[in-house]
Motif scaffolding. Structure first.
Motif, short mmCIF file in Angstrom:
data_model
loop_
_atom_site.label_atom_id
_atom_site.label_comp_id
_atom_site.label_asym_id
_atom_site.label_seq_id
_atom_site.Cartn_x
_atom_site.Cartn_y
_atom_site.Cartn_z
N VAL A 68 38.68 123.34 100.77
CA VAL A 68 38.39 122.34 102.38
C VAL A 68 38.36 123.42 103.46
O VAL A 68 39.05 124.20 103.58
N LYS A 69 37.38 123.11 104.53
CA LYS A 69 37.16 123.73 105.77
C LYS A 69 37.40 122.31 106.82
O LYS A 69 36.07 121.71 106.60
N PHE A 70 38.03 122.44 107.82
CA PHE A 70 37.45 122.03 109.03
C PHE A 70 37.02 122.52 109.84
O PHE A 70 37.38 123.49 110.71
N ILE A 71 36.14 121.81 110.51
CA ILE A 71 35.25 122.88 111.02
C ILE A 71 35.01 121.44 112.79
O ILE A 71 34.90 120.75 112.86
N ARG A 72 35.60 122.68 113.73
CA ARG A 72 35.37 122.25 114.80
C ARG A 72 36.63 121.04 115.05
O ARG A 72 36.51 120.24 114.82
N ARG A 73 37.60 121.97 116.05
CA ARG A 73 39.04 120.99 116.67
C ARG A 73 39.55 120.60 115.48
O ARG A 73 39.80 119.49 115.05
N GLY A 74 39.61 121.02 114.74
CA GLY A 74 40.40 121.44 113.26
C GLY A 74 41.54 121.64 113.25
O GLY A 74 42.53 121.10 114.13
N GLU A 75 42.22 120.10 112.52
CA GLU A 75 43.91 120.29 112.71
C GLU A 75 44.26 119.67 110.48
O GLU A 75 43.33 118.73 110.50
N LEU A 76 45.23 120.92 110.82
CA LEU A 76 45.81 120.14 109.43
C LEU A 76 47.45 119.60 108.95
O LEU A 76 47.87 120.85 110.39
N ARG A 77 47.94 118.85 108.67
CA ARG A 77 49.22 118.56 108.20
C ARG A 77 49.45 118.18 106.73
O ARG A 77 48.92 118.10 106.46
N ARG A 78 50.86 119.11 107.20
CA ARG A 78 52.01 118.71 105.53
C ARG A 78 52.66 117.59 106.07
O ARG A 78 53.53 117.91 107.33
N TYR A 79 53.04 116.58 104.67
CA TYR A 79 54.22 115.72 104.52
C TYR A 79 55.05 115.99 104.12
O TYR A 79 54.26 115.71 102.92
#
Length: 200
Positions: free
Chosen positions: A110-121
């Protein structure tokens, strides 16, 4: 920036689940095997959830699916997936946002492009968070890489942070109940971070 493999991995059954999509409108090209969904798009595939303004889905001759989600103007598309966890262990989830999200069903990336944010819960508690212009997350290996804006002439609005640099927050690992020197058990989540050189 990247992280070495963790004990917890993506929900393995998701790859074999059907893809279900809801939207306001659909345009399908049977010859090219491309479908374009527009308007309040919600895609589910097992525990995977993708939301955005537009979703383009392509299927290759082997049956693998590829999706590109675009957010409404000024907003970010949304991704969420449950992680495999040991019996009795807390549920873990990964969430991400970006102006564009690309899902590769074959490579499970999975790619998050421009203003990317990744979170783990862990259950409902936020444990880790990373921001950058481009985040590439590998579901199979649980490794992700993050790039800031390398070119200073690039508008800061495309970055994950105002400075254009990668930013990450890590929550300290929970200490075992019987003391800090106990070795982690099989179900413990161990992260081994390493950082790539920051471009000039």
């Amino acid at each position: 920036m990247a992280f070495g493999p963790a004990v917890v991995h993506a929900e393995r059954a998701d790859r074999d689940k059907p893809m279900n999509i809801e939207a306001d409108a659909l345009r399908h090209d049977e010859l090219k095997q491309i479908s374009v969904f527009t308007g309040n798009v919600v895609m589910t595939k097992g525990t995977i959830v993708l939301r955005g303004a537009q979703l383009e889905v392509r299927q290759d001759p082997d049956g693998f699916q590829f999706g590109t989600v675009t957010a409404p103007a000024g907003k970010r598309a949304f991704f969420r997936q449950k992680r495999d966890s040991a019996p009795g262990a807390p549920h873990e989830f990964v969430e991400g946002e970006g102006e564009v999200i690309e899902y590769d069903g074959k490579a499970d990336i999975v790619k998050f492009i421009r203003r990317g944010e990744l979170r783990r819960y862990r259950d409902t508690t936020l444990t880790d968070q990373v921001n950058g212009a481009l985040i590439v997350y590998n579901n199979l290996t649980d490794v992700f890489t993050v790039d800031g804006v390398k070119n200073t002439s690039t508008p800061s609005s495309t970055a994950g942070t105002p400075s254009g640099r990668v930013r990450m927050t890590l929550t300290p690992k929970e200490k075992p109940a019987d003391g800090p020197h106990r070795r982690p058990g099989p179900s413990a989540r161990v992260m081994r971070p390493y950082c790539a050189p920051v471009p000039n």
